[in-house]
Design an enzyme around this catalytic site. Sequence first.
Site, mmCIF file in Angstrom:
data_model
loop_
_atom_site.group_PDB
_atom_site.id
_atom_site.type_symbol
_atom_site.label_atom_id
_atom_site.label_comp_id
_atom_site.label_asym_id
_atom_site.label_seq_id
_atom_site.Cartn_x
_atom_site.Cartn_y
_atom_site.Cartn_z
ATOM 1 N N ASP A 41 102.711 -14.786 24.810
ATOM 2 C CA ASP A 41 103.663 -15.241 23.800
ATOM 3 C C ASP A 41 102.972 -16.262 22.917
ATOM 4 O O ASP A 41 102.150 -17.060 23.406
ATOM 5 C CB ASP A 41 104.911 -15.855 24.438
ATOM 6 C CG ASP A 41 105.950 -16.240 23.394
ATOM 7 O OD1 ASP A 41 106.695 -15.345 22.958
ATOM 8 O OD2 ASP A 41 106.003 -17.417 23.000
ATOM 9 N N GLU A 43 103.440 -19.179 19.601
ATOM 10 C CA GLU A 43 104.245 -19.945 18.641
ATOM 11 C C GLU A 43 103.397 -20.099 17.391
ATOM 12 O O GLU A 43 102.160 -20.282 17.476
ATOM 13 C CB GLU A 43 104.647 -21.309 19.191
ATOM 14 C CG GLU A 43 105.447 -21.248 20.480
ATOM 15 C CD GLU A 43 106.746 -20.480 20.332
ATOM 16 O OE1 GLU A 43 107.210 -19.900 21.331
ATOM 17 O OE2 GLU A 43 107.292 -20.433 19.186
ATOM 18 N N HIS A 182 111.328 -21.172 23.403
ATOM 19 C CA HIS A 182 110.425 -21.167 22.240
ATOM 20 C C HIS A 182 109.173 -22.010 22.484
ATOM 21 O O HIS A 182 108.568 -22.488 21.532
ATOM 22 C CB HIS A 182 111.145 -21.631 20.968
ATOM 23 C CG HIS A 182 112.217 -20.696 20.515
ATOM 24 N ND1 HIS A 182 111.950 -19.439 20.009
ATOM 25 C CD2 HIS A 182 113.565 -20.832 20.500
ATOM 26 C CE1 HIS A 182 113.087 -18.843 19.705
ATOM 27 N NE2 HIS A 182 114.078 -19.660 19.990
ATOM 28 N N ASP A 187 108.135 -18.884 27.595
ATOM 29 C CA ASP A 187 108.593 -17.566 27.150
ATOM 30 C C ASP A 187 107.795 -16.449 27.813
ATOM 31 O O ASP A 187 108.352 -15.392 28.148
ATOM 32 C CB ASP A 187 108.495 -17.457 25.628
ATOM 33 C CG ASP A 187 109.567 -18.273 24.925
ATOM 34 O OD1 ASP A 187 109.681 -18.162 23.692
ATOM 35 O OD2 ASP A 187 110.300 -19.015 25.600
#
Length: 585
Positions: A41, A43, A182, A187
């Site tokens: 994952d 960001e 998030h 995540d």
Amino acid sequence: MGFFTVLRMTITAPARPARAIQGTLDDLGTPLHEVTFVVVDLETTGGSAHADHITEIGAVKVRGGEVLGEFQTLVNPRVPIPAVISVLTGITNAMVATAPRIEQVLPSFLEFLGDAVVVAHNARFDVTFLKAAASATGNRWPDPVVIDTVLLARALVTRDEAPNHKLASLARVFHAQVTPDHRALHDAQATVDVLHGLLGRLGGLGVHTLEELATYSVRVPQATRRKRYLADDLPSAPGVYMFKDGQGRVLYVGTSVDIRTRVRSYFTASEQRRRMAEMVRIAEAVTPVVCATALEAQVRELRLIAEHKPRYNRRSRHPEKSAWVKLTVEPFPRLSIVTAVRGDETTYVGPFPSKTAAEDAVAALHDALPLRRCTDRLSPKRPSPACALAEMGRCGAPCTGAQSPQEYAALVARARDALLGDPGTVLSPLEQRMQSLAQDERYEDAASLRDRLLTLLRGMTRSQRLAPLAAAPEIVAARRSPLGGWELVCVRYGRLAGSSHSPRGADPMVYVDALTASAEVVAPGLAPAPAAYPEETEKILRWLEEPGVRLVSVEGEWTCPVGGAVSAAARFGATPAASPSPFEA
């Protein structure tokens, strides 16, 4: 949550070599319990892999239900993180200031990845960013097998179990031990539990190997394959196609640069949407509409969807349901939500894709400016009792006479100037409020305010971009055609009046003259609304702004305010060029 300035990589068990198994023709393939998955994952600073940057990477390596290792690091994006993103993720500029850059991080991540299968929730987003980072840093992307848990969930998790297929919803369905928030590692950890839950369901459906997993969602029933004959006589040309049932009713409308090739794809493994498989089973005929240009095809698609409202089209079926926000025409104007522009020479903002979006925009305006919210028609000569908002100091109370008509008119003028020009008057108090909420760790309230602000900005941007095009009597533009020659477009009052194509080597002005002479006669809309549905005008505007488009002639003016909502929206990562139409979302 703490942050890291260096990579953290924990391997709890060495990778085991695959066992040599003498299999039969029925069980050829890599058993899922022997497959190493890396669940990843990211960001980022925004949604575009070419314009935005990674701020955090989190990954979990698993095999046979066992966690082999974890990888987590913040990444210095070398650009400021938008305030909206910081509110969403909790990652601030201070947190990444001393973090390693992507060129330092990526080689270690690729080493951690090895030859494993990549798993991600909405994998296209994460893989696109990783590929772009590899290209930018000179690293080779290993092109691994990619499994998207969103696609699997769409096939395996019903609406009765979860309202949608977002990670948070699926984490609740499969009782994930970590709640997604998030942050990249959290995540990724939640996605691991979702993956295992999905694999458990697939096992009951006979999916036991990696090869079966990779192709599960693209199985094509024989009944679907047998309908490939529907594409046999279609033209290999740009345009629109309509699937119809046995009674001639339109089931689905689509567009393509090659109608025949696109329609044939509905009968192959490349079509993975479940509702399209259902539509193909019902379809008995396909009607093509050949168009001179790609833009004409897109516009005709919108018009046909609005006309027929096909049951299998999810977007653009009800363009008439858009909403506008207006300043009412009365001594003490207020904000009102209406379904159409009435030509009453007041200020309108929009359109918004729904009444709910318009209500969010109005709420944002009320958060920024103390305009009255009561619906009574006030008169300076007949004072009335104050409402609760006035007693709370959130309204100047023009109803009681505490605020004079001149003072209230100045407030309305500020609102009008912000809506039609520079939105700074509205943005400044909202940004300050959002930052204050974030500092107080009221992240949900800050995110709610951010969403209302973005909705307002999108509506203001739409107004300021569409209104000038809607007011222009005629714009003729051209673009080089991939087939040679020029694509020619005539736009009148924001509506596509006609399009044409000049062949390679021909004088394009001859075709321009023929186009303008034969184009549709269009009456102007009620300003600031265009003479077409707003979604059509938005498509035209995006086409006009594409690289390589040349203006042939402009009748009237086509301008946009400098320092207006467009530049303000760009600060929040909501630039028109990077965002889809809200009516398409």
